[in-house]
Design a protein around this motif. Structure first.
Motif, PDB file in Angstrom:
ATOM      1  N   ASP A  90       0.842  -1.191   0.000  1.00 25.61           N
ATOM      2  CA  ASP A  90       0.000   0.000   0.000  1.00 25.61           C
ATOM      3  C   ASP A  90       0.880   1.245   0.000  1.00 25.61           C
ATOM      4  O   ASP A  90       1.671   1.461   0.920  1.00 25.61           O
ATOM      5  N   ARG A  91       0.739   2.073  -1.029  1.00 21.59           N
ATOM      6  CA  ARG A  91       1.648   3.196  -1.237  1.00 21.59           C
ATOM      7  C   ARG A  91       1.597   4.208  -0.092  1.00 21.59           C
ATOM      8  O   ARG A  91       2.637   4.665   0.398  1.00 21.59           O
ATOM      9  N   ALA A  92       0.405   4.595   0.329  1.00 19.30           N
ATOM     10  CA  ALA A  92       0.295   5.635   1.355  1.00 19.30           C
ATOM     11  C   ALA A  92       0.928   5.191   2.667  1.00 19.30           C
ATOM     12  O   ALA A  92       1.677   5.945   3.305  1.00 19.30           O
ATOM     13  N   LEU A  93       0.647   3.951   3.084  1.00 10.28           N
ATOM     14  CA  LEU A  93       1.201   3.458   4.342  1.00 10.28           C
ATOM     15  C   LEU A  93       2.711   3.270   4.240  1.00 10.28           C
ATOM     16  O   LEU A  93       3.460   3.616   5.166  1.00 10.28           O
ATOM     17  N   MET A  94       3.189   2.735   3.126  1.00  8.42           N
ATOM     18  CA  MET A  94       4.628   2.518   2.965  1.00  8.42           C
ATOM     19  C   MET A  94       5.399   3.840   2.874  1.00  8.42           C
ATOM     20  O   MET A  94       6.504   3.957   3.410  1.00  8.42           O
ATOM     21  N   ASP A  95       4.817   4.838   2.227  1.00 11.20           N
ATOM     22  CA  ASP A  95       5.476   6.147   2.175  1.00 11.20           C
ATOM     23  C   ASP A  95       5.595   6.741   3.573  1.00 11.20           C
ATOM     24  O   ASP A  95       6.619   7.351   3.920  1.00 11.20           O
ATOM     25  N   GLU A  96       4.553   6.568   4.368  1.00 13.16           N
ATOM     26  CA  GLU A  96       4.577   7.121   5.731  1.00 13.16           C
ATOM     27  C   GLU A  96       5.613   6.410   6.594  1.00 13.16           C
ATOM     28  O   GLU A  96       6.362   7.049   7.340  1.00 13.16           O
ATOM     29  N   THR A  97       5.676   5.090   6.502  1.00 14.25           N
ATOM     30  CA  THR A  97       6.656   4.371   7.312  1.00 14.25           C
ATOM     31  C   THR A  97       8.091   4.674   6.857  1.00 14.25           C
ATOM     32  O   THR A  97       9.006   4.732   7.678  1.00 14.25           O
TER      33      THR A  97
END
Length: 294
Positions: A90-97
């Motif tokens: 998931d792009r949004a979650l991975m970018d945040e982490t």
């Protein structure tokens, strides 16, 4: 649980991918030896250990729930969010982490610079205590301090030199819990607030905020944890009942890094069933012949 995923279930454990002392496969094998039927891998802000742990779970005959412990910040307080069975692409979650991990690294470098003014500590000393692929953080700084004989163990480091009151440590970037809950749910995962009462009921998230988290999709509260106070646990159970949240229990195992032991607290089978049923991002790893009995 499903017919194949057996208990007892420990839903909070760390490998060397974050601040544990065992590689993901070693952690899974240790969980099987401890008599667990299900273990969750919840490294800080990382899914890098999922593949290795999944293969080890199949070989060891223990079910694995892939997860992560996501860093968040509520005002001036650090709040950790356990996330289970989300989509690791998931792009949004991975970018945040990724943003959190980068901030952790730069903060660690600043902490070492601060400490080096008063103690014989270098960045190389810290890197020597870090496993390949791990994001350097305070636990690795603590391990370096132990190795150098400056403190006796990690607990002493966190209670002393690395305590915020000493002035060497500063916060790293983290989203607020509401944002994190929404990100986890959007990635098909199940969010649970980790050990939210380590300093008693006065420091538990306010009832209004827990209500907001529940409205955003919070699944549960990690109540049975060795660092939650007795008074805090009572308050957490009240909040869970009031807002229809699940109650979980876990060890928060780190290997040799902390005294926590695998299986010292576990989560009820019906709660694990609900986690698996509600998740849409990923599936648990379930061996054909589980090692533990129900």
């Amino acid at each position: 649980m499903s017919a194949s995923v057996r208990g007892p279930a420990d839903l909070h454990a760390h490998s060397a991918v974050s601040d544990g002392t065992e590689q993901p496969a070693e952690l899974v094998r240790a969980a099987a030896r401890a008599g667990l039927g299900t273990i969750a891998l919840t490294d800080h802000d990382s899914t890098a250990g999922w593949e290795e742990a999944s293969q080890a779970a199949l070989e060891a005959g223990i079910a694995l729930i892939p997860g992560m412990e996501l860093s968040t910040r509520y005002g001036h307080k650090s709040v950790h969010l356990l996330a289970y069975l989300f989509d690791p692409s998931d792009r949004a979650l991975m970018d945040e982490t990724a943003r959190i991990r980068e901030s952790r690294l730069t903060r660690a470098e600043r902490i070492v610079d601060n400490l080096a003014r008063d103690y014989p500590l270098s960045w190389d000393d810290v890197l020597a205590q870090t496993r390949d692929g791990a994001t350097v953080g305070r636990p690795h700084i603590a391990d370096a301090l132990v190795h150098l004989g400056i403190v006796p163990d990690r607990s002493a480091a966190f209670a002393g030199i690395l305590h915020p009151s000493r002035g060497y440590v500063m916060p790293h970037y983290a989203p607020d819990p509401l944002t994190a809950v929404a990100l986890v749910r959007a990635a098909g995962g199940i969010p649970v607030v980790a050990h939210p009462a380590t300093r008693g009921r006065a420091h538990v998230l306010t009832a209004d905020y827990v209500k907001s988290l529940a409205g955003a999709g919070l699944f549960g509260l990690e109540v049975e944890h060795r660092e939650n106070t007795a008074d805090g646990k009572r308050r957490l159970r009240e909040l869970a009942e009031r807002f229809d949240l699940a109650v979980t229990g876990s060890s928060d195992y780190h290997g040799e890094g902390k005294p926590n032991q695998l299986g010292e607290n576990t989560t009820a089978p019906e709660v694990v069933e609900r986690i698996i049923a509600e998740a849409s991002g990923w599936q648990p790893v379930v061996p054909e012949n589980p090692a533990a009995s129900p």
